[in-house]
Design a protein around this motif. Structure first.
Motif, PDB file in Angstrom:
ATOM      1  N   VAL A  47     -27.852   3.252  -4.900  1.00 44.80           N
ATOM      2  CA  VAL A  47     -27.778   3.587  -6.320  1.00 44.80           C
ATOM      3  C   VAL A  47     -26.436   3.111  -6.862  1.00 44.80           C
ATOM      4  O   VAL A  47     -25.464   2.967  -6.122  1.00 44.80           O
ATOM      5  N   GLU A  48     -26.416   2.858  -8.153  1.00 43.94           N
ATOM      6  CA  GLU A  48     -25.178   2.541  -8.851  1.00 43.94           C
ATOM      7  C   GLU A  48     -24.637   3.851  -9.408  1.00 43.94           C
ATOM      8  O   GLU A  48     -25.405   4.652  -9.938  1.00 43.94           O
ATOM      9  N   ILE A  49     -23.336   4.068  -9.272  1.00 42.27           N
ATOM     10  CA  ILE A  49     -22.769   5.318  -9.788  1.00 42.27           C
ATOM     11  C   ILE A  49     -21.662   5.033 -10.798  1.00 42.27           C
ATOM     12  O   ILE A  49     -21.066   3.957 -10.796  1.00 42.27           O
ATOM     13  N   HIS A  50     -21.418   6.013 -11.644  1.00 39.76           N
ATOM     14  CA  HIS A  50     -20.210   6.073 -12.463  1.00 39.76           C
ATOM     15  C   HIS A  50     -19.383   7.202 -11.879  1.00 39.76           C
ATOM     16  O   HIS A  50     -19.809   8.361 -11.925  1.00 39.76           O
ATOM     17  N   PRO A  51     -18.227   6.876 -11.285  1.00 34.26           N
ATOM     18  CA  PRO A  51     -17.417   7.919 -10.660  1.00 34.26           C
ATOM     19  C   PRO A  51     -16.507   8.622 -11.658  1.00 34.26           C
ATOM     20  O   PRO A  51     -16.126   8.055 -12.685  1.00 34.26           O
ATOM     21  N   GLY A  52     -16.149   9.847 -11.323  1.00 28.74           N
ATOM     22  CA  GLY A  52     -15.160  10.589 -12.079  1.00 28.74           C
ATOM     23  C   GLY A  52     -13.775  10.268 -11.564  1.00 28.74           C
ATOM     24  O   GLY A  52     -13.608   9.462 -10.645  1.00 28.74           O
ATOM     25  N   PRO A  53     -12.739  10.893 -12.121  1.00 24.63           N
ATOM     26  CA  PRO A  53     -11.363  10.630 -11.693  1.00 24.63           C
ATOM     27  C   PRO A  53     -11.109  10.957 -10.219  1.00 24.63           C
ATOM     28  O   PRO A  53     -10.247  10.362  -9.590  1.00 24.63           O
ATOM     29  N   ASP A  54     -11.888  11.890  -9.675  1.00 25.44           N
ATOM     30  CA  ASP A  54     -11.726  12.261  -8.264  1.00 25.44           C
ATOM     31  C   ASP A  54     -12.576  11.416  -7.328  1.00 25.44           C
ATOM     32  O   ASP A  54     -12.576  11.618  -6.126  1.00 25.44           O
ATOM     33  N   GLY A  55     -13.305  10.441  -7.886  1.00 23.73           N
ATOM     34  CA  GLY A  55     -14.149   9.566  -7.068  1.00 23.73           C
ATOM     35  C   GLY A  55     -15.559  10.072  -6.861  1.00 23.73           C
ATOM     36  O   GLY A  55     -16.418   9.346  -6.376  1.00 23.73           O
TER      37      GLY A  55
END
Length: 85
Positions: A9-17
């Motif tokens: 899957v493709e993800i959009h990570p947050g600041p914590d990864g």
């Protein structure tokens, strides 16, 4: 009950990864709640028999589309490992 998928899957990570959202089967899923977890030692053999690495940290998440699933990062790829009923 759950169903194994083992699909990237493709993800959009947050600041914590950690993933904030992911794309699976041409649909984006917003993660409303999620948390990292590790496999209990008593289940390691089952994971290994299914070709999965029990030592990797999993990320259990609940999405805006009522999808309960587990994501796992394998090197540079994120994998949708399973979907819970």
């Amino acid at each position: 009950m759950c169903k194994l998928y083992r699909q990237s899957v493709e993800i959009h990570p947050g600041p914590d990864g950690q993933p904030l959202s992911f794309k699976w089967k041409d649909n984006w899923y917003l993660i409303e709640r999620g948390y990292p977890y590790k496999i209990d030692k008593q289940n390691w053999q089952w994971y290994q028999s299914m070709g999965m690495d029990p030592y990797l940290e999993r990320y259990r998440c609940y999405t805006d589309r009522n999808l309960d699933c587990d994501l796992v990062q394998e090197q540079s790829l994120w994998i949708l490992e399973r979907v819970w009923d």
